[in-house]
Design an enzyme around this catalytic site. Sequence first.
Site, PDB file in Angstrom:
ATOM      1  N   LYS A  22     -21.266 -21.356   5.466  1.00 17.70           N
ATOM      2  CA  LYS A  22     -20.271 -21.869   4.763  1.00 17.70           C
ATOM      3  C   LYS A  22     -19.934 -21.098   3.238  1.00 17.70           C
ATOM      4  O   LYS A  22     -18.959 -21.580   2.413  1.00 17.70           O
ATOM      5  CB  LYS A  22     -20.587 -23.286   4.584  1.00 17.70           C
ATOM      6  CG  LYS A  22     -19.865 -24.103   3.867  1.00 17.70           C
ATOM      7  CD  LYS A  22     -20.383 -25.707   3.989  1.00 17.70           C
ATOM      8  CE  LYS A  22     -21.489 -25.852   3.169  1.00 17.70           C
ATOM      9  NZ  LYS A  22     -21.108 -26.210   1.549  1.00 17.70           N
ATOM     10  N   ASN A  23     -21.172 -21.264   2.949  1.00 18.56           N
ATOM     11  CA  ASN A  23     -21.612 -21.316   1.180  1.00 18.56           C
ATOM     12  C   ASN A  23     -21.393 -19.655   0.814  1.00 18.56           C
ATOM     13  O   ASN A  23     -21.082 -19.667  -0.328  1.00 18.56           O
ATOM     14  CB  ASN A  23     -22.459 -21.917   0.451  1.00 18.56           C
ATOM     15  CG  ASN A  23     -22.648 -22.967   0.688  1.00 18.56           C
ATOM     16  OD1 ASN A  23     -21.563 -23.749   0.649  1.00 18.56           O
ATOM     17  ND2 ASN A  23     -24.092 -23.449   0.285  1.00 18.56           N
ATOM     18  N   ARG A 102     -15.668 -29.791  -3.845  1.00 14.17           N
ATOM     19  CA  ARG A 102     -16.084 -29.066  -5.638  1.00 14.17           C
ATOM     20  C   ARG A 102     -15.860 -27.925  -5.395  1.00 14.17           C
ATOM     21  O   ARG A 102     -15.437 -27.355  -5.952  1.00 14.17           O
ATOM     22  CB  ARG A 102     -17.201 -29.786  -5.857  1.00 14.17           C
ATOM     23  CG  ARG A 102     -17.761 -29.233  -7.372  1.00 14.17           C
ATOM     24  CD  ARG A 102     -19.316 -29.570  -7.107  1.00 14.17           C
ATOM     25  NE  ARG A 102     -19.713 -28.714  -8.831  1.00 14.17           N
ATOM     26  CZ  ARG A 102     -19.307 -29.149  -9.869  1.00 14.17           C
ATOM     27  NH1 ARG A 102     -18.678 -30.099 -10.632  1.00 14.17           N
ATOM     28  NH2 ARG A 102     -19.933 -28.138 -10.806  1.00 14.17           N
ATOM     29  N   CYS A 126     -20.588 -36.160  -7.737  1.00 18.32           N
ATOM     30  CA  CYS A 126     -20.690 -36.203  -6.684  1.00 18.32           C
ATOM     31  C   CYS A 126     -22.420 -37.260  -5.824  1.00 18.32           C
ATOM     32  O   CYS A 126     -22.946 -37.469  -6.796  1.00 18.32           O
ATOM     33  CB  CYS A 126     -20.211 -35.105  -5.329  1.00 18.32           C
ATOM     34  SG  CYS A 126     -21.710 -33.864  -5.892  1.00 18.32           S
ATOM     35  N   ARG A 131     -23.723 -32.898 -11.811  1.00 16.25           N
ATOM     36  CA  ARG A 131     -22.184 -31.833 -11.340  1.00 16.25           C
ATOM     37  C   ARG A 131     -21.066 -31.471 -12.284  1.00 16.25           C
ATOM     38  O   ARG A 131     -20.242 -31.586 -11.707  1.00 16.25           O
ATOM     39  CB  ARG A 131     -22.050 -31.596  -9.861  1.00 16.25           C
ATOM     40  CG  ARG A 131     -22.860 -31.504  -9.210  1.00 16.25           C
ATOM     41  CD  ARG A 131     -22.325 -31.209  -7.418  1.00 16.25           C
ATOM     42  NE  ARG A 131     -22.424 -29.968  -7.145  1.00 16.25           N
ATOM     43  CZ  ARG A 131     -22.256 -29.843  -6.175  1.00 16.25           C
ATOM     44  NH1 ARG A 131     -22.540 -30.408  -4.894  1.00 16.25           N
ATOM     45  NH2 ARG A 131     -21.934 -28.613  -5.706  1.00 16.25           N
ATOM     46  N   PRO A 132     -21.918 -31.150 -13.570  1.00 18.33           N
ATOM     47  CA  PRO A 132     -20.445 -31.045 -14.480  1.00 18.33           C
ATOM     48  C   PRO A 132     -19.977 -29.573 -14.565  1.00 18.33           C
ATOM     49  O   PRO A 132     -20.685 -28.984 -13.845  1.00 18.33           O
ATOM     50  CB  PRO A 132     -21.521 -30.816 -16.000  1.00 18.33           C
ATOM     51  CG  PRO A 132     -22.519 -30.713 -15.716  1.00 18.33           C
ATOM     52  CD  PRO A 132     -23.025 -30.990 -13.955  1.00 18.33           C
ATOM     53  N   ASP A 317     -30.667 -26.961  -0.876  1.00 13.48           N
ATOM     54  CA  ASP A 317     -29.755 -27.100   0.589  1.00 13.48           C
ATOM     55  C   ASP A 317     -30.609 -27.158   1.997  1.00 13.48           C
ATOM     56  O   ASP A 317     -30.428 -27.407   2.662  1.00 13.48           O
ATOM     57  CB  ASP A 317     -28.430 -25.897   0.204  1.00 13.48           C
ATOM     58  CG  ASP A 317     -27.676 -26.178  -0.604  1.00 13.48           C
ATOM     59  OD1 ASP A 317     -27.573 -27.084  -1.280  1.00 13.48           O
ATOM     60  OD2 ASP A 317     -27.144 -25.283  -0.155  1.00 13.48           O
ATOM     61  N   ARG A 409     -18.560 -30.947   7.926  1.00 19.04           N
ATOM     62  CA  ARG A 409     -18.538 -30.597   6.679  1.00 19.04           C
ATOM     63  C   ARG A 409     -19.496 -28.991   6.540  1.00 19.04           C
ATOM     64  O   ARG A 409     -18.656 -27.880   6.373  1.00 19.04           O
ATOM     65  CB  ARG A 409     -19.197 -30.873   5.132  1.00 19.04           C
ATOM     66  CG  ARG A 409     -18.177 -31.953   4.836  1.00 19.04           C
ATOM     67  CD  ARG A 409     -18.427 -32.462   3.968  1.00 19.04           C
ATOM     68  NE  ARG A 409     -18.502 -31.862   3.235  1.00 19.04           N
ATOM     69  CZ  ARG A 409     -18.549 -31.668   1.209  1.00 19.04           C
ATOM     70  NH1 ARG A 409     -18.352 -32.978   0.882  1.00 19.04           N
ATOM     71  NH2 ARG A 409     -18.012 -30.931   0.545  1.00 19.04           N
TER      72      ARG A 409
END
Length: 430
Positions: A22-23, A102, A126, A131-132, A317, A409
């Site tokens: 996915k990533n 995001r 989130c 998470r800037p 993760d 997801r």
Amino acid sequence: MDRIRIVGGNELHGVIPISGAKNAALPLMIASLLTDDTLTLENVPHLADVEQLIRILGNHGADISVNGRRERQGESYARTIHFTSRNIVSTTAPYELVSKMRASFWVIGPLLAREGKARVSLPGGCAIGTRPVDLFIDGLTALGANIEIDGGYVNATAPAGGLAGGRYVFPKVSVGATHVLMMAATLANGTTVLGNAAREPEVVDLAKCLNAMGAKITGQGTSTITVEGVPSLSGARHRVLPDRIETGTYAMAVAMTGGDVILEDTDASLLETALEAIRRTGAEISETNSGIRIVRNGAGIKPVDIVTDPFPGFPTDLQAQFMGLMTKSSGVSHITETIFENRFMHVQELARLGAKISLSGQTAKVEGVSRLKGAPVMATDLRASVSLVIAGLAAEGETMVSRVYHLDRGFERLEEKLTRCGAHVERVSD
Ligand code: EPZ
């Protein structure tokens, strides 16, 4: 809303096909905005996040076609998807779309590089942390962009002649900001050098695809990436690399339940640190021609301490899943999270199954228990939810996981993959 019902106690035996990552798929799909030609991606997992990004890219004008014939891959299905962004019809990524995922913020890189402007909603915080986006803003500014934040949107414009090559050293390792700056720099005038860049395999996969499209990137996989800008990129065909987080998750599931499973179509070199941690818990792991074999027979689960870190460290993760495994270890383990400040929401849910975990700052102390007992639990984010599945597989009786959309997801056909290996897992639709 769907729920997952697990009846624990079964060992896992069989073969689990690993999907495309996915990533990696998400930034690769976004890279298609850099060219008016067709980018074809193979091995794209069928996941809610991928479907959401398809909608977002469509909003910018991408023409997307999914191969009617799904490519058979073991028991799973990998899709081939063609992305053609002949004309960018909108350089705005609205709040309604960006707030759902995001990674959609990352369109800022290609839009700015190709169209000279982008208006992208701030993604906001989130569940796992604030998470800037400061690193994206500073990095794009180093390439000559002018950036203003107004009304919840980041408005970015390139100088008249386009972005210019520049030098940017990330003060903190960021996967997403590395993806974005690498993409933006491909079409900049001159050479860009990115220091303290993320070294994750997904960054390497993106660089590989961009190079196939005609970019000139070197150093990917090290902390210094050099991008020599080119006037335009062309189409390409690229296969998404295997999902190392899915691989590690199923390896931990087997280490938890015991059994003997082959994880197919994956690559041990993508997750050496995590595999080493699993080995230290007492499981045997070996490489096969097309993947990894994991076996745990009889022996208990030994406690192992881990600290999350950017690649090649232990991945954040996989932190929740490893904690799930440690709940049944024969001693005390410590799990330290260094990437996100709030990634321990699974702790209270694991406790509902009988786990003994106490938190002190960024470290969780897990005292292994000899038995977990099934209970209703709630998924809070993608990886947290699968840690509950892992624990549920080894708990006595029934565990019912609600808010399963988090799982959808990032885990393709989870219940099917586990059921084929002997687990009792089913989706219940209310
Ligand atoms: C990617 O997120 C992954 N997402 C995440 O996976 C993963 O947890 C994370 O990298 C770390 O490995 C995708 O690839 C789609 P970061 P990303 O920028 O890029 C801080 C999953 O479960 N930071 O590397 O958003 C940030 O707050 C997801 O699949 C800034 O301070 O993560 C964090 O503390 C969740 N300023 C750290 O850097 C910025 O401008 C690392 O985040 C950007 C980031």
